[in-house]
Write a protein that holds these residues in place. Sequence first.
Motif, PDB file in Angstrom:
ATOM      1  N   LEU A   1       0.918  -1.196  -0.059  1.00  0.00           N
ATOM      2  CA  LEU A   1      -0.060  -0.101  -0.124  1.00  0.00           C
ATOM      3  C   LEU A   1       0.860   1.226   0.095  1.00  0.00           C
ATOM      4  CD1 LEU A   1      -2.854   1.318   0.357  1.00  0.00           C
ATOM      5  CD2 LEU A   1      -2.517   1.095   2.831  1.00  0.00           C
ATOM      6  N   VAL A   2       0.706   1.986  -1.085  1.00  0.00           N
ATOM      7  CA  VAL A   2       1.628   3.223  -1.226  1.00  0.00           C
ATOM      8  C   VAL A   2       0.614   4.395  -0.935  1.00  0.00           C
ATOM      9  CG1 VAL A   2       3.176   4.541  -2.690  1.00  0.00           C
ATOM     10  CG2 VAL A   2       3.200   1.915  -2.687  1.00  0.00           C
ATOM     11  N   ASN A   3       1.181   5.483  -0.096  1.00  0.00           N
ATOM     12  CA  ASN A   3       0.271   6.486   0.058  1.00  0.00           C
ATOM     13  C   ASN A   3       1.330   7.758  -0.573  1.00  0.00           C
ATOM     14  OD1 ASN A   3      -1.664   5.260   0.931  1.00  0.00           O
ATOM     15  ND2 ASN A   3      -1.261   5.875   3.002  1.00  0.00           N
ATOM     16  N   MET A   4       0.852   8.474  -1.246  1.00  0.00           N
ATOM     17  CA  MET A   4       1.691   9.814  -2.103  1.00  0.00           C
ATOM     18  C   MET A   4       1.452  10.875  -0.844  1.00  0.00           C
ATOM     19  SD  MET A   4       3.479  10.821  -4.267  1.00  0.00           S
ATOM     20  CE  MET A   4       4.323  12.518  -4.197  1.00  0.00           C
TER      21      MET A   4
ATOM     22  N   ALA B   1       7.494  14.234  -1.337  1.00  0.00           N
ATOM     23  CA  ALA B   1       8.156  15.053  -2.298  1.00  0.00           C
ATOM     24  C   ALA B   1       7.860  16.516  -2.013  1.00  0.00           C
ATOM     25  CB  ALA B   1       7.807  14.569  -3.627  1.00  0.00           C
ATOM     26  N   GLY B   2       8.630  17.477  -2.663  1.00  0.00           N
ATOM     27  CA  GLY B   2       8.465  19.046  -2.565  1.00  0.00           C
ATOM     28  C   GLY B   2       7.750  19.125  -3.854  1.00  0.00           C
TER      29      GLY B   2
ATOM     30  N   ALA C   1       7.506  13.944 -12.227  1.00  0.00           N
ATOM     31  CA  ALA C   1       6.663  12.919 -11.776  1.00  0.00           C
ATOM     32  C   ALA C   1       7.425  11.566 -12.156  1.00  0.00           C
ATOM     33  CB  ALA C   1       5.393  12.693 -12.391  1.00  0.00           C
ATOM     34  N   ALA C   2       8.025  11.309 -13.192  1.00  0.00           N
ATOM     35  CA  ALA C   2       8.731  10.216 -13.506  1.00  0.00           C
ATOM     36  C   ALA C   2       9.859   9.772 -12.235  1.00  0.00           C
ATOM     37  CB  ALA C   2       9.501  10.258 -14.928  1.00  0.00           C
ATOM     38  N   THR C   3      10.254  10.709 -11.955  1.00  0.00           N
ATOM     39  CA  THR C   3      11.409  10.601 -10.887  1.00  0.00           C
ATOM     40  C   THR C   3      10.679   9.945  -9.433  1.00  0.00           C
ATOM     41  OG1 THR C   3      12.791  12.108 -11.564  1.00  0.00           O
ATOM     42  CG2 THR C   3      13.363  11.685  -9.341  1.00  0.00           C
ATOM     43  N   VAL C   4       9.547  10.789  -9.355  1.00  0.00           N
ATOM     44  CA  VAL C   4       9.019  10.240  -8.052  1.00  0.00           C
ATOM     45  C   VAL C   4       8.501   8.823  -8.313  1.00  0.00           C
ATOM     46  CG1 VAL C   4       6.777  10.601  -6.595  1.00  0.00           C
ATOM     47  CG2 VAL C   4       7.947  12.520  -7.636  1.00  0.00           C
ATOM     48  N   ALA C   5       7.926   8.416  -9.207  1.00  0.00           N
ATOM     49  CA  ALA C   5       7.533   7.083  -9.777  1.00  0.00           C
ATOM     50  C   ALA C   5       8.525   5.903  -9.615  1.00  0.00           C
ATOM     51  CB  ALA C   5       6.827   7.115 -10.949  1.00  0.00           C
TER      52      ALA C   5
ATOM     53  N   VAL D   1       9.853   7.099   1.060  1.00  0.00           N
ATOM     54  CA  VAL D   1      10.755   7.521  -0.118  1.00  0.00           C
ATOM     55  C   VAL D   1      10.587   9.343   0.224  1.00  0.00           C
ATOM     56  CG1 VAL D   1      10.482   8.081  -2.391  1.00  0.00           C
ATOM     57  CG2 VAL D   1       9.790   5.796  -1.409  1.00  0.00           C
ATOM     58  N   LEU D   2      11.847   9.661   0.006  1.00  0.00           N
ATOM     59  CA  LEU D   2      12.334  11.271   0.676  1.00  0.00           C
ATOM     60  C   LEU D   2      12.785  11.439  -0.903  1.00  0.00           C
ATOM     61  CD1 LEU D   2      13.862  11.047   3.946  1.00  0.00           C
ATOM     62  CD2 LEU D   2      11.559  11.367   3.248  1.00  0.00           C
ATOM     63  N   ALA D   3      12.025  12.035  -1.928  1.00  0.00           N
ATOM     64  CA  ALA D   3      12.128  12.109  -3.410  1.00  0.00           C
ATOM     65  C   ALA D   3      13.073  13.287  -3.487  1.00  0.00           C
ATOM     66  CB  ALA D   3      10.836  12.260  -4.167  1.00  0.00           C
ATOM     67  N   ASP D   4      13.278  14.274  -2.931  1.00  0.00           N
ATOM     68  CA  ASP D   4      14.233  15.362  -3.343  1.00  0.00           C
ATOM     69  C   ASP D   4      14.920  15.967  -2.079  1.00  0.00           C
ATOM     70  OD1 ASP D   4      12.315  16.880  -1.862  1.00  0.00           O
ATOM     71  OD2 ASP D   4      11.212  17.353  -3.810  1.00  0.00           O
ATOM     72  N   GLU D   5      16.074  16.827  -2.169  1.00  0.00           N
ATOM     73  CA  GLU D   5      16.802  17.353  -1.201  1.00  0.00           C
ATOM     74  C   GLU D   5      16.082  18.186  -0.064  1.00  0.00           C
ATOM     75  OE1 GLU D   5      20.296  17.710   1.145  1.00  0.00           O
ATOM     76  OE2 GLU D   5      19.681  16.618  -0.573  1.00  0.00           O
TER      77      GLU D   5
END
Length: 232
Positions: A125-128, A173-174, A191-195, A209-213
């Motif tokens: 289960l993934v929550n954005m 993500a920011g 969005a592709a990077t997040v995915a 997941v911490l998607a960016d700095e």
Amino acid sequence: MDINGSVALVTGANRGIGRAFARELLNRGAAKVYAGVRDPATVTDADLIPLRLDVTDEESVAAAAAVAGDVSIVINNAGIGGSGTQLLEGAFDGARQAMDVNYFGTWAVSRAFAPVLARNGGGALVNMLSVASWVGQPQFAGYAASKAAQWSLTDALRKGLRDQGTLVVGVHAGFVDTDLSAWTDAPKISAATVAELTMDAVIRGELEVLADEGTRLAKAALSDPPSLPSGL
């Protein structure tokens, strides 16, 4: 978890981050991806399976769970920004809608699909979520509050679904380069990077997941004394 051969559901998969999730699932070998949206006609990718799903309507959510009884991955991506609510004046309508979609919608879908995931071996289960789960701002206080609530819910789901073997992943993500962030010129990731980062986490069994700095810095600063940051 192995994505290859899996069956997945992505809410809000007709555009933006949701569509990127769906594309990445297929790229990783998913056998079937349901695109859960309010209007199935808005799903234009021929290799996705449109599924009518309004996350704010419990009957719609229950009907979707009955149809998509073969899923082993559920991605709660559908969300709104809660625009129009000012911090110190005006109506709360936008903030209430953000809470209804981002928080209660995620809760409703998770509750409905938890037994499905259990029957199919546990799955994921993934929550954005958002960096706004941790950083409030006067200009979008309602959105940030809904994401903070969604973060708390994600932690509760992680504990509540542990015994059935369900991996619960929170994605932060920011600003992501989608319609939702078109109003700002701030740095954005794709969005592709997040995915891609999210699918890597699912495969490795990672919880967050911490998607960016900026998001990584915000998470690291949670133990700091309260301050007045200049931005995200």
